[in-house]
Design a protein around this motif. Structure first.
Motif, short mmCIF file in Angstrom:
data_model
loop_
_atom_site.label_atom_id
_atom_site.label_comp_id
_atom_site.label_asym_id
_atom_site.label_seq_id
_atom_site.Cartn_x
_atom_site.Cartn_y
_atom_site.Cartn_z
N ALA A 13 0.81 -1.22 0.00
CA ALA A 13 0.00 0.00 0.00
C ALA A 13 0.84 1.27 0.00
O ALA A 13 0.39 2.31 -0.46
CB ALA A 13 -0.95 0.00 1.20
N SER A 14 2.08 1.20 0.51
CA SER A 14 2.83 2.44 0.66
C SER A 14 3.89 2.65 -0.41
O SER A 14 4.33 3.77 -0.62
CB SER A 14 3.47 2.50 2.05
OG SER A 14 4.34 1.42 2.21
N SER A 15 4.33 1.58 -1.11
CA SER A 15 5.41 1.77 -2.08
C SER A 15 4.90 2.44 -3.35
O SER A 15 3.89 2.02 -3.91
CB SER A 15 6.03 0.43 -2.45
OG SER A 15 6.52 -0.19 -1.31
N PRO A 16 5.63 3.45 -3.81
CA PRO A 16 5.24 4.07 -5.07
C PRO A 16 5.61 3.19 -6.25
O PRO A 16 6.61 2.49 -6.22
CB PRO A 16 6.06 5.36 -5.09
CG PRO A 16 7.21 5.13 -4.19
CD PRO A 16 6.80 4.10 -3.19
N VAL A 17 4.78 3.19 -7.28
CA VAL A 17 5.07 2.47 -8.52
C VAL A 17 5.13 3.51 -9.63
O VAL A 17 4.26 4.38 -9.73
CB VAL A 17 3.96 1.43 -8.82
CG1 VAL A 17 4.17 0.80 -10.19
CG2 VAL A 17 3.93 0.36 -7.73
N MET A 18 6.18 3.42 -10.44
CA MET A 18 6.34 4.38 -11.53
C MET A 18 6.49 3.63 -12.84
O MET A 18 7.28 2.70 -12.93
CB MET A 18 7.59 5.22 -11.27
CG MET A 18 7.85 6.26 -12.34
SD MET A 18 9.21 7.34 -11.88
CE MET A 18 10.58 6.33 -12.37
N GLU A 19 5.72 4.00 -13.84
CA GLU A 19 5.83 3.38 -15.16
C GLU A 19 6.11 4.46 -16.18
O GLU A 19 5.47 5.51 -16.16
CB GLU A 19 4.53 2.64 -15.53
CG GLU A 19 4.07 1.62 -14.51
CD GLU A 19 5.01 0.42 -14.35
OE1 GLU A 19 5.99 0.33 -15.11
OE2 GLU A 19 4.75 -0.40 -13.46
N GLU A 20 7.07 4.18 -17.07
CA GLU A 20 7.38 5.15 -18.12
C GLU A 20 7.46 4.46 -19.47
O GLU A 20 7.91 3.32 -19.57
CB GLU A 20 8.75 5.81 -17.86
CG GLU A 20 8.73 6.86 -16.78
CD GLU A 20 10.04 7.64 -16.70
OE1 GLU A 20 10.18 8.41 -15.76
OE2 GLU A 20 10.92 7.47 -17.57
N VAL A 21 7.05 5.19 -20.50
CA VAL A 21 7.17 4.68 -21.86
C VAL A 21 7.63 5.83 -22.75
O VAL A 21 7.32 7.00 -22.48
CB VAL A 21 5.82 4.07 -22.33
CG1 VAL A 21 4.73 5.12 -22.45
CG2 VAL A 21 5.98 3.32 -23.64
N ILE A 22 8.42 5.49 -23.75
CA ILE A 22 8.86 6.48 -24.75
C ILE A 22 8.29 6.02 -26.08
O ILE A 22 8.53 4.89 -26.50
CB ILE A 22 10.40 6.55 -24.79
CG1 ILE A 22 10.92 7.13 -23.47
CG2 ILE A 22 10.87 7.38 -25.98
CD1 ILE A 22 12.41 6.96 -23.27
N ALA A 23 7.48 6.87 -26.71
CA ALA A 23 6.79 6.41 -27.90
C ALA A 23 6.51 7.56 -28.85
O ALA A 23 6.41 8.72 -28.44
CB ALA A 23 5.48 5.74 -27.51
N VAL A 24 6.39 7.21 -30.12
CA VAL A 24 5.95 8.17 -31.13
C VAL A 24 4.44 8.05 -31.23
O VAL A 24 3.91 6.96 -31.42
CB VAL A 24 6.60 7.85 -32.49
CG1 VAL A 24 5.98 8.69 -33.61
CG2 VAL A 24 8.10 8.09 -32.42
N VAL A 25 3.76 9.16 -30.99
CA VAL A 25 2.30 9.13 -31.01
C VAL A 25 1.81 10.18 -32.00
O VAL A 25 1.72 11.36 -31.67
CB VAL A 25 1.72 9.41 -29.61
CG1 VAL A 25 0.20 9.27 -29.62
CG2 VAL A 25 2.33 8.47 -28.58
N PRO A 26 1.52 9.76 -33.23
CA PRO A 26 1.06 10.74 -34.21
C PRO A 26 -0.39 11.14 -33.95
O PRO A 26 -1.09 10.48 -33.19
CB PRO A 26 1.18 9.99 -35.54
CG PRO A 26 1.27 8.55 -35.21
CD PRO A 26 1.53 8.39 -33.75
#
Ligand SMILES: *[C@@H]1O[C@H](CO)[C@@H](O)[C@H](O)[C@H]1NC(C)=O
Ligand SMILES: *[C@@H]1O[C@H](CO)[C@@H](O)[C@H](O)[C@H]1NC(C)=O
Ligand SMILES: *[C@@H]1O[C@H](CO)[C@@H](O)[C@H](O)[C@H]1NC(C)=O
Ligand SMILES: *[C@@H]1O[C@H](CO)[C@@H](O)[C@H](O)[C@H]1NC(C)=O
Ligand SMILES: *[C@@H]1O[C@H](CO)[C@@H](O)[C@H](O)[C@H]1NC(C)=O
Length: 266
Positions: free
Chosen positions: A145-158
């Motif tokens: 419940a207390s740990s932060p979760v971080m998700e990242e993506v690098i993408a071309v989005v036309p």
């Protein structure tokens, strides 16, 4: 169109070339920073660490309900962005639509962050999926419940808008703490193109300090990687710029590690 996601592992060691100081390019204009779950009429605010302005969800999504995390998870030093979440008990798929400035993009870094903090009082840790537009991005597995979760993506989005969707897969209610979009230059991360994106596995700076905007003008998050029981930290105040396609910020290259015991390896 099926997009293939590559896994990206970036970690920066101490090898570097010392060159001239480069001026930082201000990419602020294209940044979108959302503190999910802020009350609809709440004014935005400036984040203490990055000095970037955060706004609420209004204008980005219609669905969902706002919650505060439980008081027991709020500590004096917890950044304000973690205090509220927006959750999606209704509907299988709920999407934020981000419309960056036309001048920005079409390559972006998208970051979603999650801290459950027992916001619903149910003490039930959810697992759900993230999609970028129609493409699967990542399964978010909240393991405490207390740990932060971080998700990242690098993408071309036309097409001038970026959709970030939270998908209920039958293992609990999706929720989100914050969402950011950062325009990247086309030359940065050449592996990310119209047919494939990069899911960030880990991005670390060897040393004791984490780095974000403004030290990284693209506001990538560089997590500290340091174990004082095994390594000592080497620091310089000189500007360290390495010419390569990742544009690693000088602040990341200014710290390095070496083993405490010179006869062991890192
Ligand atoms: C969240 O907490 C604030 C005070 O810190 C309160 O004004 C607000 O009504 C709470 N929001 C919800 C959805 O409970
Ligand atoms: C952020 O800065 C404000 C004003 O200096 C301060 O009142 C607040 O406690 C700080 N918040 C955190 C989480 O450090
Ligand atoms: C979620 O994480 C737990 C461990 O915290 C693991 O046992 C479980 O298999 C994971 N589930 C999924 C769907 O990734
Ligand atoms: C994207 O990169 C991959 C791998 O380099 C390549 O196979 C693919 O053709 C590229 N797609 C475009 C649209 O350039
Ligand atoms: C350093 O590592 C070597 C090889 O593992 C070991 O023999 C030596 O005792 C270590 N020295 C210290 C001061 O820990």
């Amino acid at each position: 169109m099926a997009t293939r996601w590559l896994l990206l592992l970036l970690s920066i060691a101490e090898s570097s070339v010392v060159l001239q100081v480069h001026g930082q390019i201000d990419k602020l204009a294209g940044f979108i920073s959302i503190d999910c779950g802020l009350p609809e009429n709440a004014a935005g605010y400036v984040d203490n660490t990055t000095k970037l302005r955060l706004t609420g969800d209004a204008g980005f999504i219609d669905a969902g309900t706002n919650h505060n995390i439980s008081a027991e998870y709020i500590t004096p030093r917890l950044a304000r962005g973690w205090h509220t979440v927006r959750s999606f008990p209704v509907g299988e798929r709920n999407c934020y639509t981000l419309r960056p400035l036309v001048l920005a993009g079409p390559k972006y870094l998208v970051r979603a962050m999650f801290k459950y903090g027992n916001y619903d009082g149910l003490d039930m840790l959810p697992i759900f999926d993230l999609h970028l537009g129609v493409n699967y991005w990542k399964t978010v597995n909240i393991s405490d419940a207390s740990s932060p979760v971080m998700e990242e993506v690098i993408a071309v989005v036309p097409g001038g808008s970026v959709q970030v969707c939270l998908v209920n897969t039958g293992s609990g209610t999706p929720f989100i703490s914050s969402l950011s979009l950062r325009p990247l230059t086309k030359a940065l991360y050449p592996q990310a193109n119209a047919t494939q994106g990069l899911v960030v596995v880990k991005r670390s700076s060897f040393g004791s300090k984490g780095i974000r905007y403004p030290d990284d003008p693209y506001d990538r998050t560089w997590l500290p990687w340091f174990d004082p029981t095994q390594w000592s930290e080497i620091l310089t105040t000189k500007s360290v710029i390495k010419v390569e396609s990742f544009e690693v910020p000088s602040a990341v290259m200014q710290s390095a590690i070496k083993p405490l015991n010179s006869s062991t390896s890192i």
